[in-house]
Scaffold this active site. Structure first.
Site, PDB file in Angstrom:
ATOM      1  N   GLY A   1      17.829   4.002 -10.073  1.00  0.00           N
ATOM      2  CA  GLY A   1      17.939   2.624 -10.551  1.00  0.00           C
ATOM      3  C   GLY A   1      19.040   1.862  -9.839  1.00  0.00           C
ATOM      4  O   GLY A   1      19.757   1.082 -10.455  1.00  0.00           O
TER       5      GLY A   1
ATOM      6  N   ARG B   1      19.835  -2.951  -8.313  1.00  0.00           N
ATOM      7  CA  ARG B   1      20.531  -4.147  -8.800  1.00  0.00           C
ATOM      8  C   ARG B   1      21.412  -3.759  -9.992  1.00  0.00           C
ATOM      9  O   ARG B   1      21.389  -2.624 -10.467  1.00  0.00           O
ATOM     10  CB  ARG B   1      19.545  -5.235  -9.230  1.00  0.00           C
ATOM     11  CG  ARG B   1      18.660  -4.847 -10.406  1.00  0.00           C
ATOM     12  CD  ARG B   1      17.767  -5.991 -10.833  1.00  0.00           C
ATOM     13  NE  ARG B   1      17.081  -5.698 -12.087  1.00  0.00           N
ATOM     14  CZ  ARG B   1      16.408  -6.592 -12.806  1.00  0.00           C
ATOM     15  NH1 ARG B   1      16.306  -7.839 -12.369  1.00  0.00           N
ATOM     16  NH2 ARG B   1      15.832  -6.263 -13.940  1.00  0.00           N
TER      17      ARG B   1
ATOM     18  N   SER C   1      24.035   4.376 -23.270  1.00  0.00           N
ATOM     19  CA  SER C   1      24.206   3.017 -23.774  1.00  0.00           C
ATOM     20  C   SER C   1      24.947   3.054 -25.103  1.00  0.00           C
ATOM     21  O   SER C   1      24.800   4.013 -25.869  1.00  0.00           O
ATOM     22  CB  SER C   1      22.844   2.342 -23.984  1.00  0.00           C
ATOM     23  OG  SER C   1      22.978   1.116 -24.686  1.00  0.00           O
TER      24      SER C   1
ATOM     25  N   TYR D   1      14.688   2.271 -27.541  1.00  0.00           N
ATOM     26  CA  TYR D   1      15.668   2.436 -26.466  1.00  0.00           C
ATOM     27  C   TYR D   1      16.883   3.233 -26.963  1.00  0.00           C
ATOM     28  O   TYR D   1      17.342   4.166 -26.298  1.00  0.00           O
ATOM     29  CB  TYR D   1      16.099   1.058 -25.984  1.00  0.00           C
ATOM     30  CG  TYR D   1      17.170   1.060 -24.907  1.00  0.00           C
ATOM     31  CD1 TYR D   1      16.882   1.492 -23.618  1.00  0.00           C
ATOM     32  CD2 TYR D   1      18.453   0.599 -25.178  1.00  0.00           C
ATOM     33  CE1 TYR D   1      17.852   1.472 -22.633  1.00  0.00           C
ATOM     34  CE2 TYR D   1      19.429   0.580 -24.201  1.00  0.00           C
ATOM     35  CZ  TYR D   1      19.121   1.018 -22.923  1.00  0.00           C
ATOM     36  OH  TYR D   1      20.093   1.002 -21.955  1.00  0.00           O
TER      37      TYR D   1
ATOM     38  N   ALA E   1      16.116   6.925 -27.360  1.00  0.00           N
ATOM     39  CA  ALA E   1      16.059   7.610 -26.069  1.00  0.00           C
ATOM     40  C   ALA E   1      17.467   7.882 -25.541  1.00  0.00           C
ATOM     41  O   ALA E   1      17.749   8.963 -25.010  1.00  0.00           O
ATOM     42  CB  ALA E   1      15.261   6.788 -25.070  1.00  0.00           C
TER      43      ALA E   1
END
Length: 259
Positions: free
Chosen positions: A22, A25, A145, A158, A161
């Site tokens: 990833g 960007r 996260s 999300y 996960a």
């Protein structure tokens, strides 16, 4: 505003071979550039290249949300590098469902697990033989996260996960510690990236507030810059962090404790 830092030591990671997923960007591009600045040779991947993708890295397009995609990318990356010393699993994506958990389609739960959790598991599994060959001092960093520990119904798929990724990080760290391979995670907070900006705008629109209001309560006074996360990665993959493994580092400007 992100404070300008002194130039990175271009010898700190000299000779190290790094793979960043990833990396086209946002946070991934910042991590890729920071590793390059420290002297590493870097291969990165995403579905497509962008103007943000660091020019000094080798870019291999791919889709690592599938097992076949992971196999194709990791084989190509190892052929390019001849081995690997540093792995940074950053690939991720999320979509807000303002209606809550019951409105999240089944296929999005599967997609969330595949890209935000299983891609890291599959990449690591594919690269473990090469990491063992590189020996003690090799490092894996999984980008998680803050949502993993501050669950909300609109991003439950999300967050679930990423919570799984945290658990897996600790388990893998324990398993690989005898080989001297360190495994850590980083939990970013509100970082200014194209993908996160869309999420924040969705929440702002639903609440009828300005976009800036979404990050106004961060104790350190600003949202994150992708380079904030890149600096944390640079530390964790260096010998400065040689006694750190199995932990998930929160990098969020102090936001999580006050939620």
């Amino acid at each position: 505003m992100f404070k300008t830092l002194a130039p990175a030591d271009p010898t700190e990671l000299a000779g190290k071979r790094a793979i960043v997923t990833g990396g086209s960007r946002g946070i991934g591009a910042a991590i890729t550039q920071r590793l390059l600045d420290a002297g590493a040779t870097v291969v990165t991947t995403a579905r497509g290249i962008t103007d943000e993708t660091p020019k000094g890295a080798t870019f291999i397009p791919g889709d690592i949300s599938t097992l076949d995609g992971v196999r194709a990318f990791t084989e190509a990356a190892l052929a390019e590098l001849g081995g690997v010393d540093i792995v940074v699993n950053n690939a991720a994506a999320a979509r807000v469902h303002l209606g809550g958990i019951a409105t999240i389609p089944d296929d999005e739960w599967v997609d969330a697990l595949n890209l935000n959790y299983l891609s890291a598991v599959r990449v690591n599994n594919a690269l473990l033989p090469a990491l063992h060959e590189s020996g003690a001092g090799s490092v894996i960093v999984n980008i998680s996260s803050g949502v993993a520990v501050t669950p909300g119904p609109q991003l439950s798929h999300y967050g679930a996960a990423k919570a799984a990724l945290n658990n897996y990080t600790k388990s893998l760290a324990a398993e690989l510690a005898p080989a001297g391979i360190r495994v850590t995670a980083i939990m970013p907070g509100n970082v200014l990236t194209p993908g996160a900006d869309v999420i924040r705008q969705n929440f702002a629109d639903a609440a009828g507030v300005a976009l800036a209001d979404i990050t106004a309560g961060i104790p350190l006074g600003r949202p994150g810059d992708p380079r904030d996360i890149a600096e944390a990665v640079a530390f964790l993959v260096s010998d400065r962090a040689q006694w750190i493994t199995g932990t998930a580092l929160t990098v969020d400007g102090g936001e999580i404790p006050v939620l």
